[in-house]
Design a protein around this motif. Structure first.
Motif, PDB file in Angstrom:
ATOM      1  N   LEU A  79       0.374  -1.239  -0.004  1.00  0.00           N
ATOM      2  CA  LEU A  79       0.196  -0.215   0.301  1.00  0.00           C
ATOM      3  C   LEU A  79       0.591   1.040  -0.206  1.00  0.00           C
ATOM      4  O   LEU A  79       1.931   0.812   0.853  1.00  0.00           O
ATOM      5  CB  LEU A  79      -1.074  -0.138   1.204  1.00  0.00           C
ATOM      6  CG  LEU A  79      -1.963  -1.195   1.489  1.00  0.00           C
ATOM      7  CD1 LEU A  79      -2.578  -1.091   2.623  1.00  0.00           C
ATOM      8  CD2 LEU A  79      -3.282  -0.588   0.240  1.00  0.00           C
ATOM      9  N   THR A  80       0.260   2.684  -0.620  1.00  0.00           N
ATOM     10  CA  THR A  80       1.283   3.718  -0.334  1.00  0.00           C
ATOM     11  C   THR A  80       0.758   4.443   1.174  1.00  0.00           C
ATOM     12  O   THR A  80       0.420   3.535   2.084  1.00  0.00           O
ATOM     13  CB  THR A  80       0.865   4.716  -1.090  1.00  0.00           C
ATOM     14  OG1 THR A  80      -1.131   5.490  -1.113  1.00  0.00           O
ATOM     15  CG2 THR A  80       0.122   4.691  -2.541  1.00  0.00           C
ATOM     16  N   GLY A  81       1.621   5.181   1.219  1.00  0.00           N
ATOM     17  CA  GLY A  81       1.930   5.395   2.996  1.00  0.00           C
ATOM     18  C   GLY A  81       0.391   6.307   3.300  1.00  0.00           C
ATOM     19  O   GLY A  81       0.020   6.014   4.575  1.00  0.00           O
ATOM     20  N   ASP A  82       0.049   6.226   2.516  1.00  0.00           N
ATOM     21  CA  ASP A  82      -1.696   7.043   2.606  1.00  0.00           C
ATOM     22  C   ASP A  82      -2.666   5.968   2.670  1.00  0.00           C
ATOM     23  O   ASP A  82      -3.416   6.061   3.753  1.00  0.00           O
ATOM     24  CB  ASP A  82      -1.933   8.518   1.616  1.00  0.00           C
ATOM     25  CG  ASP A  82      -1.503   9.154   1.393  1.00  0.00           C
ATOM     26  OD1 ASP A  82      -0.279   9.660   2.606  1.00  0.00           O
ATOM     27  OD2 ASP A  82      -1.207  10.617   0.497  1.00  0.00           O
ATOM     28  N   SER A  83      -2.531   4.924   2.103  1.00  0.00           N
ATOM     29  CA  SER A  83      -3.528   3.761   2.122  1.00  0.00           C
ATOM     30  C   SER A  83      -3.210   3.165   3.509  1.00  0.00           C
ATOM     31  O   SER A  83      -3.897   2.705   4.351  1.00  0.00           O
ATOM     32  CB  SER A  83      -3.778   2.875   0.827  1.00  0.00           C
ATOM     33  OG  SER A  83      -3.778   3.777  -0.374  1.00  0.00           O
ATOM     34  N   ALA A  84      -2.140   2.865   3.595  1.00  0.00           N
ATOM     35  CA  ALA A  84      -2.010   2.208   4.600  1.00  0.00           C
ATOM     36  C   ALA A  84      -2.184   2.573   5.805  1.00  0.00           C
ATOM     37  O   ALA A  84      -2.627   2.259   6.852  1.00  0.00           O
ATOM     38  CB  ALA A  84       0.120   1.575   4.887  1.00  0.00           C
ATOM     39  N   ALA A  85      -2.018   4.190   5.543  1.00  0.00           N
ATOM     40  CA  ALA A  85      -2.284   5.243   6.996  1.00  0.00           C
ATOM     41  C   ALA A  85      -3.964   4.441   7.754  1.00  0.00           C
ATOM     42  O   ALA A  85      -4.580   4.890   8.781  1.00  0.00           O
ATOM     43  CB  ALA A  85      -1.555   6.173   7.114  1.00  0.00           C
ATOM     44  N   LEU A  86      -4.315   4.886   6.307  1.00  0.00           N
ATOM     45  CA  LEU A  86      -5.791   4.526   6.329  1.00  0.00           C
ATOM     46  C   LEU A  86      -6.344   3.509   6.971  1.00  0.00           C
ATOM     47  O   LEU A  86      -7.843   3.701   7.281  1.00  0.00           O
ATOM     48  CB  LEU A  86      -7.136   5.460   4.696  1.00  0.00           C
ATOM     49  CG  LEU A  86      -8.092   5.283   4.466  1.00  0.00           C
ATOM     50  CD1 LEU A  86      -8.700   5.489   5.751  1.00  0.00           C
ATOM     51  CD2 LEU A  86      -8.532   5.279   3.504  1.00  0.00           C
ATOM     52  N   ALA A  87      -5.713   2.743   6.220  1.00  0.00           N
ATOM     53  CA  ALA A  87      -6.039   1.349   6.595  1.00  0.00           C
ATOM     54  C   ALA A  87      -5.630   0.817   8.414  1.00  0.00           C
ATOM     55  O   ALA A  87      -6.587   0.031   8.657  1.00  0.00           O
ATOM     56  CB  ALA A  87      -5.065   0.123   5.538  1.00  0.00           C
ATOM     57  N   ALA A  88      -4.940   1.578   8.023  1.00  0.00           N
ATOM     58  CA  ALA A  88      -4.409   1.109  10.534  1.00  0.00           C
ATOM     59  C   ALA A  88      -5.187   1.864  11.072  1.00  0.00           C
ATOM     60  O   ALA A  88      -5.453   1.139  11.999  1.00  0.00           O
ATOM     61  CB  ALA A  88      -3.069   2.017  10.198  1.00  0.00           C
ATOM     62  N   GLY A  89      -5.675   3.063  10.322  1.00  0.00           N
ATOM     63  CA  GLY A  89      -6.527   3.985  11.200  1.00  0.00           C
ATOM     64  C   GLY A  89      -8.268   2.644  10.960  1.00  0.00           C
ATOM     65  O   GLY A  89      -8.813   2.940  12.696  1.00  0.00           O
ATOM     66  N   HIS A  90      -8.628   1.826  10.471  1.00  0.00           N
ATOM     67  CA  HIS A  90      -9.497   1.628  10.057  1.00  0.00           C
ATOM     68  C   HIS A  90      -9.696  -0.005  11.244  1.00  0.00           C
ATOM     69  O   HIS A  90     -10.727  -0.187  12.282  1.00  0.00           O
ATOM     70  CB  HIS A  90     -10.077   1.183   8.957  1.00  0.00           C
ATOM     71  CG  HIS A  90     -10.591   1.793   8.168  1.00  0.00           C
ATOM     72  ND1 HIS A  90     -10.792   3.320   7.619  1.00  0.00           N
ATOM     73  CD2 HIS A  90     -12.430   1.711   7.734  1.00  0.00           C
ATOM     74  CE1 HIS A  90     -11.488   4.074   6.932  1.00  0.00           C
ATOM     75  NE2 HIS A  90     -12.271   2.793   6.951  1.00  0.00           N
ATOM     76  N   GLY A  91      -7.711  -0.214  11.576  1.00  0.00           N
ATOM     77  CA  GLY A  91      -7.769  -1.044  12.379  1.00  0.00           C
ATOM     78  C   GLY A  91      -8.019  -0.809  13.632  1.00  0.00           C
ATOM     79  O   GLY A  91      -8.368  -1.811  14.658  1.00  0.00           O
ATOM     80  N   ALA A  92      -7.515   0.407  14.169  1.00  0.00           N
ATOM     81  CA  ALA A  92      -7.343   0.698  15.009  1.00  0.00           C
ATOM     82  C   ALA A  92      -8.776   1.488  15.345  1.00  0.00           C
ATOM     83  O   ALA A  92      -9.284   0.955  17.016  1.00  0.00           O
ATOM     84  CB  ALA A  92      -7.150   2.176  15.170  1.00  0.00           C
ATOM     85  N   ALA A  93     -10.354   1.528  14.577  1.00  0.00           N
ATOM     86  CA  ALA A  93     -11.445   1.864  15.150  1.00  0.00           C
ATOM     87  C   ALA A  93     -12.325   0.545  15.397  1.00  0.00           C
ATOM     88  O   ALA A  93     -12.660   0.117  16.732  1.00  0.00           O
ATOM     89  CB  ALA A  93     -12.121   3.005  14.172  1.00  0.00           C
ATOM     90  N   LEU A  94     -11.794  -0.440  14.813  1.00  0.00           N
ATOM     91  CA  LEU A  94     -12.191  -1.587  14.704  1.00  0.00           C
ATOM     92  C   LEU A  94     -11.934  -2.554  15.979  1.00  0.00           C
ATOM     93  O   LEU A  94     -13.341  -2.965  16.548  1.00  0.00           O
ATOM     94  CB  LEU A  94     -11.491  -2.639  13.684  1.00  0.00           C
ATOM     95  CG  LEU A  94     -12.122  -4.050  13.231  1.00  0.00           C
ATOM     96  CD1 LEU A  94     -13.912  -4.257  13.246  1.00  0.00           C
ATOM     97  CD2 LEU A  94     -11.364  -5.026  12.288  1.00  0.00           C
ATOM     98  N   ALA A  95     -10.858  -2.088  16.415  1.00  0.00           N
ATOM     99  CA  ALA A  95     -10.609  -2.215  17.815  1.00  0.00           C
ATOM    100  C   ALA A  95     -11.314  -1.808  18.571  1.00  0.00           C
ATOM    101  O   ALA A  95     -11.641  -2.108  19.905  1.00  0.00           O
ATOM    102  CB  ALA A  95      -9.520  -2.333  17.776  1.00  0.00           C
ATOM    103  N   ASP A  96     -11.478  -0.687  18.840  1.00  0.00           N
ATOM    104  CA  ASP A  96     -12.385  -0.114  19.390  1.00  0.00           C
ATOM    105  C   ASP A  96     -13.448  -0.679  19.267  1.00  0.00           C
ATOM    106  O   ASP A  96     -14.449  -0.405  20.473  1.00  0.00           O
ATOM    107  CB  ASP A  96     -12.464   1.529  19.138  1.00  0.00           C
ATOM    108  CG  ASP A  96     -11.432   2.307  19.561  1.00  0.00           C
ATOM    109  OD1 ASP A  96      -9.959   1.284  20.241  1.00  0.00           O
ATOM    110  OD2 ASP A  96     -10.959   3.114  19.617  1.00  0.00           O
ATOM    111  N   LEU A  97     -14.253  -0.339  18.259  1.00  0.00           N
ATOM    112  CA  LEU A  97     -15.741  -1.300  18.154  1.00  0.00           C
ATOM    113  C   LEU A  97     -15.854  -2.571  18.726  1.00  0.00           C
ATOM    114  O   LEU A  97     -16.884  -2.619  19.713  1.00  0.00           O
ATOM    115  CB  LEU A  97     -16.560  -0.943  16.713  1.00  0.00           C
ATOM    116  CG  LEU A  97     -17.741  -1.799  16.571  1.00  0.00           C
ATOM    117  CD1 LEU A  97     -18.471  -0.737  16.826  1.00  0.00           C
ATOM    118  CD2 LEU A  97     -17.739  -1.214  14.768  1.00  0.00           C
ATOM    119  N   ALA A  98     -15.132  -3.349  18.775  1.00  0.00           N
ATOM    120  CA  ALA A  98     -14.817  -4.284  19.451  1.00  0.00           C
ATOM    121  C   ALA A  98     -14.884  -4.348  20.275  1.00  0.00           C
ATOM    122  O   ALA A  98     -15.560  -5.411  21.749  1.00  0.00           O
ATOM    123  CB  ALA A  98     -14.426  -5.276  19.068  1.00  0.00           C
ATOM    124  N   THR A  99     -14.151  -3.767  21.207  1.00  0.00           N
ATOM    125  CA  THR A  99     -14.347  -3.922  22.601  1.00  0.00           C
ATOM    126  C   THR A  99     -15.830  -2.654  23.456  1.00  0.00           C
ATOM    127  O   THR A  99     -16.011  -3.599  24.100  1.00  0.00           O
ATOM    128  CB  THR A  99     -13.052  -1.981  22.834  1.00  0.00           C
ATOM    129  OG1 THR A  99     -11.645  -2.872  22.721  1.00  0.00           O
ATOM    130  CG2 THR A  99     -12.384  -2.042  24.728  1.00  0.00           C
TER     131      THR A  99
END
Length: 181
Positions: A146-166
């Motif tokens: 992934l490009t840097g911007d796309s990787a950051a966007l994907a990682a942000g979704h991963g962190a948000a997913l962890a918050d949602l699951a919590t």
């Protein structure tokens, strides 16, 4: 106990752009403290993935888009997954969070994300992180990066997913929601 986040890659062959996108979301969830794993549906098969749903607090569903919708492999997986209705004995996705990440050659098929979200939320009563991700070829450096911007966007979704699951784990009401039909 750490969250267990499962990434499911529903491409016809292992690796490639969809696997990179799912890995990007999983990286964000892992950085947020979740335990992560990834299965390639083309290798694990539907039964293997369904078995893995049993221990997942959250699932990242990744698929390439073909003919304006997610892959036949993912459709088959969802059709085989029980939801606790009409005599089914299990509902492995109930009480889970999900993120969706679809990939395609161009932006023309980004609305396929809404179709997958609708099936997960409406048919399985999964709490789906919105908006879903859609990466076209411009989101990649090469087939597996992934490009840097796309990787950051994907990682942000991963962190948000962890918050949602919590949040779902902490809420009796959220984890008890079932499909209505």
């Amino acid at each position: 106990m750490p969250l267990n986040v499962l990434g499911v890659v529903a491409g016809p062959e292992p690796g490639g752009r969809t696997a990179a996108a799912v890995a990007g979301v999983l990286a964000g969830a892992e950085k947020a403290g979740a335990s992560v794993s990834r299965l390639e549906l083309s290798q694990a098969g539907a039964d293997g993935v369904i078995a893995a749903f049993a221990t997942a607090d959250a699932v990242v569903f990744g698929s390439p888009v073909y003919r304006a919708t997610y892959s036949a492999l993912l459709k088959d997986l969802l059709e085989r997954t029980e939801r606790g209705k009409w005599g089914e004995k299990s509902a492995p996705l109930q009480g889970t969070a999900a993120a969706t990440v679809l990939t395609g050659a161009s932006g023309h098929h980004f609305l396929a994300v809404a179709d997958l979200r609708s099936v997960l939320a409406g048919f399985f009563a999964v709490q789906v992180l919105s908006p879903g991700l859609y990466f076209d070829h411009g989101a990649y450096v090469d087939r597996s990066t992934l490009t840097g911007d796309s990787a950051a966007l994907a990682a942000g979704h991963g962190a948000a997913l962890a918050d949602l699951a919590t949040a779902i784990r902490a809420s009796t009401a959220l984890s008890a929601i079932t499909p209505q039909v």
